[in-house]
Design an enzyme around this catalytic site. Structure first.
Site, PDB file in Angstrom:
ATOM      1  N   THR A 185      39.471  68.146  43.193  1.00 38.08           N
ATOM      2  CA  THR A 185      39.632  66.745  42.806  1.00 38.08           C
ATOM      3  C   THR A 185      40.162  65.993  44.014  1.00 38.08           C
ATOM      4  O   THR A 185      40.761  66.593  44.905  1.00 38.08           O
ATOM      5  CB  THR A 185      40.638  66.608  41.654  1.00 38.08           C
ATOM      6  OG1 THR A 185      41.894  67.105  42.116  1.00 38.08           O
ATOM      7  CG2 THR A 185      40.211  67.405  40.447  1.00 38.08           C
ATOM      8  N   GLU A 330      36.680  67.839  36.546  1.00 35.21           N
ATOM      9  CA  GLU A 330      37.154  68.866  35.606  1.00 35.21           C
ATOM     10  C   GLU A 330      36.204  69.085  34.441  1.00 35.21           C
ATOM     11  O   GLU A 330      36.378  70.003  33.656  1.00 35.21           O
ATOM     12  CB  GLU A 330      38.523  68.457  35.043  1.00 35.21           C
ATOM     13  CG  GLU A 330      39.683  68.667  35.990  1.00 35.21           C
ATOM     14  CD  GLU A 330      39.969  67.442  36.856  1.00 35.21           C
ATOM     15  OE1 GLU A 330      39.040  66.634  37.061  1.00 35.21           O
ATOM     16  OE2 GLU A 330      41.110  67.304  37.322  1.00 35.21           O
ATOM     17  N   LYS A 438      51.561  47.438  32.473  1.00 36.22           N
ATOM     18  CA  LYS A 438      52.425  47.373  31.289  1.00 36.22           C
ATOM     19  C   LYS A 438      53.180  46.059  31.314  1.00 36.22           C
ATOM     20  O   LYS A 438      54.085  45.875  32.108  1.00 36.22           O
ATOM     21  CB  LYS A 438      53.371  48.568  31.259  1.00 36.22           C
ATOM     22  CG  LYS A 438      52.610  49.849  31.024  1.00 36.22           C
ATOM     23  CD  LYS A 438      53.348  51.090  31.472  1.00 36.22           C
ATOM     24  CE  LYS A 438      52.373  52.258  31.482  1.00 36.22           C
ATOM     25  NZ  LYS A 438      52.097  52.767  32.814  1.00 36.22           N
ATOM     26  N   TRP A 443      49.803  46.905  26.878  1.00 30.85           N
ATOM     27  CA  TRP A 443      49.004  47.347  28.013  1.00 30.85           C
ATOM     28  C   TRP A 443      47.898  46.348  28.327  1.00 30.85           C
ATOM     29  O   TRP A 443      47.227  45.848  27.432  1.00 30.85           O
ATOM     30  CB  TRP A 443      48.370  48.706  27.711  1.00 30.85           C
ATOM     31  CG  TRP A 443      49.343  49.838  27.730  1.00 30.85           C
ATOM     32  CD1 TRP A 443      50.683  49.763  27.977  1.00 30.85           C
ATOM     33  CD2 TRP A 443      49.056  51.218  27.469  1.00 30.85           C
ATOM     34  NE1 TRP A 443      51.245  51.008  27.897  1.00 30.85           N
ATOM     35  CE2 TRP A 443      50.287  51.917  27.585  1.00 30.85           C
ATOM     36  CE3 TRP A 443      47.900  51.922  27.159  1.00 30.85           C
ATOM     37  CZ2 TRP A 443      50.370  53.299  27.395  1.00 30.85           C
ATOM     38  CZ3 TRP A 443      47.979  53.296  26.961  1.00 30.85           C
ATOM     39  CH2 TRP A 443      49.210  53.977  27.096  1.00 30.85           C
TER      40      TRP A 443
HETATM   41  P1  AMP Z   1      36.247  62.406  39.683  1.00 27.62           P
HETATM   42  O1  AMP Z   1      36.794  63.693  39.225  1.00 27.62           O
HETATM   43  O2  AMP Z   1      36.467  62.148  41.137  1.00 27.62           O
HETATM   44  O3  AMP Z   1      34.821  62.238  39.272  1.00 27.62           O
HETATM   45  O4  AMP Z   1      37.070  61.250  38.956  1.00 27.62           O
HETATM   46  C1  AMP Z   1      37.140  61.200  37.560  1.00 27.62           C
HETATM   47  C2  AMP Z   1      37.718  59.880  37.129  1.00 27.62           C
HETATM   48  O5  AMP Z   1      36.892  58.806  37.531  1.00 27.62           O
HETATM   49  C3  AMP Z   1      37.838  59.739  35.643  1.00 27.62           C
HETATM   50  O6  AMP Z   1      38.954  60.408  35.120  1.00 27.62           O
HETATM   51  C4  AMP Z   1      37.900  58.228  35.494  1.00 27.62           C
HETATM   52  O7  AMP Z   1      39.195  57.744  35.741  1.00 27.62           O
HETATM   53  C5  AMP Z   1      36.999  57.742  36.588  1.00 27.62           C
HETATM   54  N1  AMP Z   1      35.669  57.437  36.043  1.00 27.62           N
HETATM   55  C6  AMP Z   1      34.562  58.174  36.080  1.00 27.62           C
HETATM   56  N2  AMP Z   1      33.524  57.547  35.513  1.00 27.62           N
HETATM   57  C7  AMP Z   1      33.989  56.360  35.071  1.00 27.62           C
HETATM   58  C8  AMP Z   1      33.424  55.243  34.369  1.00 27.62           C
HETATM   59  N3  AMP Z   1      32.145  55.202  34.025  1.00 27.62           N
HETATM   60  N4  AMP Z   1      34.238  54.206  34.088  1.00 27.62           N
HETATM   61  C9  AMP Z   1      35.537  54.212  34.436  1.00 27.62           C
HETATM   62  N5  AMP Z   1      36.124  55.223  35.094  1.00 27.62           N
HETATM   63  C10 AMP Z   1      35.366  56.287  35.407  1.00 27.62           C
END
Ligand code: AMP
Length: 540
Positions: A185, A330, A438, A443
């Site tokens: 990540t 994940e 917040k 929120w």
């Molecule tokens: P990653 O593991 O780098 O793909 O990041 C995952 C995170 O990206 C998620 O937990 C979200 O916070 C954000 N994310 C992924 N897709 C979206 C989406 N369509 N809209 C908003 N946030 C997203």
């Protein structure tokens, strides 16, 4: 009583075996790192990935060893994945956009034995190689003619490396739960964490997503995976395309609007998948040059929130169907997609756009819930925000090299996102839990404000962060970048937003900057923005 069906382990090499047999001539076209367009097919990819497997074995790589790849989307990267997993070793995709120190940390944590790298990243690796003691060999993904002089340990060019092998090789046999891939990540807080996919999770995840309400991939689809293989398992496309016999069009290192457009038109791309930033670049190109897309019909957008205005423009002006998807490393990574259920087929106009801006509902294989901080489940009423938690056959249960239990008592993983789920099952991300603003005990969704702001004709990109406030604890600050050749008037942006959101959600101020910082995976880097605005004070 057990049934009498065969054991048929879900191993990744079965995908490329299938593709070679049933769709052997189906093309994989790449923009090579060296420049020219390269053409191959599934039959040749299988043959060459077997050579990769043999070359790895000849170098002493064994089941469970990690092999890093630092590479763009090309046929060689694809062959490497199949070759590596074909002997039970683990492809470890390293995101080259990370800071060099993070790459050092990740490669050492994974204890990668080899690095397969594109020419692009040779200088980067040369600068850090002395800090990577576990790496015994660097394979440069190129041919002899383009092989650079390099001091990288034991360096060899890919084409020579595999040419030394014959194609007479049987894939290894092992348990379907064997580790197949490793992806860290991006670690905006603390060190990156390694997510370890299995053969089974990758195969099931891809199988569960190819259908009409998800990736829409069939044997006649021509797919442009702009999402890199190094970003969250390429949204399964490296597996789901060969699994269906779809043509793959790999963009290599060129992700600008003009280059993508050229590939889409020349190769007859029908489906394209990428993050909003990439599609914003394509859109800017199309609008500036007055071009249309003649074959592309379906666009998948995810990785961060797709702005409503972007969905609207691609659908209205370019005739595409846009599907918004959400997921995370994940989750292998897809967790939801926003197809329209038949119960909502009557929805049109603005209401349909509202729906399409949501992140969608979970496909088979993903269970979802929202809870409060004490873990109590919250209602699916489309209004109540809660922590979004998931479980499923392609959701992680732990991180590489750590014994920590990361699941709740029911076996759900906390995504770190805050979301609502409506009675139809459509989930909408309101924020990362650490980004939500917040204000007065309530929120405010930074994502919703950002989406609204980019609908303004002068705004190219927007980010909202919470600024400390004596009375309300936090208030939203809107930070914007102007479109090329435009200037932004603060009051004008605020009055554009007025009436479209609750009064108390209105940003207290608008700041115009020249560039919004992004993370290595293309998300707005709020940590950096908060640092940049540390001394900023809201107007009285
Ligand atoms: P990653 O593991 O780098 O793909 O990041 C995952 C995170 O990206 C998620 O937990 C979200 O916070 C954000 N994310 C992924 N897709 C979206 C989406 N369509 N809209 C908003 N946030 C997203």
């Amino acid at each position: 009583m057990l049934g009498l069906m065969q054991d048929w382990p879900l191993l990744i090499h079965r995908i490329i075996d299938y593709a070679a047999r049933q769709h052997g001539q189906r093309e994989v076209v790449s923009r090579s790192v060296e420049g020219p367009i390269h053409r191959t097919n599934y039959s040749q990819i299988r043959e060459r990935s077997k050579k990769v497997a043999q070359a790895l074995e000849a170098d002493g790589v064994r089941l469970g060893d990690r092999i890093a790849t630092l590479a763009w989307n090309t046929w060689r990267h694809l062959e490497s994945w199949y070759g590596i997993t074909g002997i039970g070793a683990i492809y470890h995709t390293v995101n080259p956009r990370l800071f060099p120190d993070q790459i050092v940390w990740i490669v050492n944590h994974a204890q990668d034995r080899m690095v397969l790298t594109d020419l692009t990243f040779v200088p980067l690796l040369e600068a850090i190689a002395d800090k990577l003691p576990s790496v015994e060999r660097y394979v440069i993904l190129t041919d002899r003619a383009h092989m650079p002089a390099t001091k990288l340990n034991n360096a060899i060019c890919y084409e020579d490396w595999i040419a030394a092998q014959d194609r007479d090789f049987e894939w290894a046999d092992f348990d379907e739960k064997t580790a197949a891939g490793l992806c860290y990540t991006s670690g905006t807080t603390g060190n990156p964490k390694g997510v370890l996919y299995t053969h089974r999770s990758n195969v099931l995840h891809s199988m569960s997503l190819v259908h009409q309400d998800a990736l829409r991939i069939s044997a006649s689809t021509v797919v442009l995976p702009v999402v890199p293989l190094f970003h969250a398992n390429s949204w399964s496309l490296a597996f789901s395309c060969p699994m269906q016999g779809a043509k793959m069009v790999m963009p290599g290192p060129k992700l600008d609007g003009a280059s993508l457009y050229e590939l889409m038109e020349q190769e007859g791309v029908t489906m394209a998948a990428g993050v909003p930033t990439v599609w914003a670049m394509l859109l800017a190109f199309l609008q500036k040059e007055g071009r249309k897309l003649s074959t592309t019909k379906f666009m998948l957008v995810g990785g961060s929130a797709a702005p409503r205005a972007m969905i609207e423009t691609f659908e209205r002006d370019y005739g595409l169907t846009v599907v918004h998807a959400w997921g995370m490393t994940e989750m292998s990574p897809i967790g939801s997609l926003c197809a329209v259920k038949s119960s909502l087929s009557h929805v049109t106009g603005e209401a349909l756009l509202d729906l399409k801006s949501k992140q969608g509902y979970a496909p088979f294989g993903v269970d979802m819930k929202i809870t409060d901080d004490e873990g109590r489940e919250l209602p699916w009423d489309g209004k109540t925000f809660g922590r979004l938690k998931v479980s499923g056959f392609a959701v992680t249960k732990g991180y590489f090299g750590s014994d920590e239990n990361i699941l709740d008592p029911q076996g759900f993983f906390d995504t770190g996102d805050v979301a609502t789920i409506d009675p139809e099952g459509y989930m909408q991300i309101t924020d990362r839990s650490k980004d939500v603003i917040k204000s007065g005990g309530e929120w405010i969704s930074s994502i919703e404000l950002e989406n609204l702001a980019v609908g303004h004709p002068d705004v190219a990109e927007a980010a909202v962060i919470g600024i400390a406030h004596e009375k309300w604890s936090e208030r939203p600050l809107l930070i914007v970048v102007a479109k090329e050749g435009r200037s932004i008037d603060r009051r004008n942006v605020l009055s554009f937003m007025d009436g479209k959101i609750a009064k108390w959600w209105m940003p207290d101020d608008v700041q115009v900057i020249s560039e919004i910082p992004h993370t290595a995976t293309g998300k707005i880097n709020k940590l950096k923005l908060r640092e940049e605005f540390r001394d900023y004070r809201l107007p009285e």
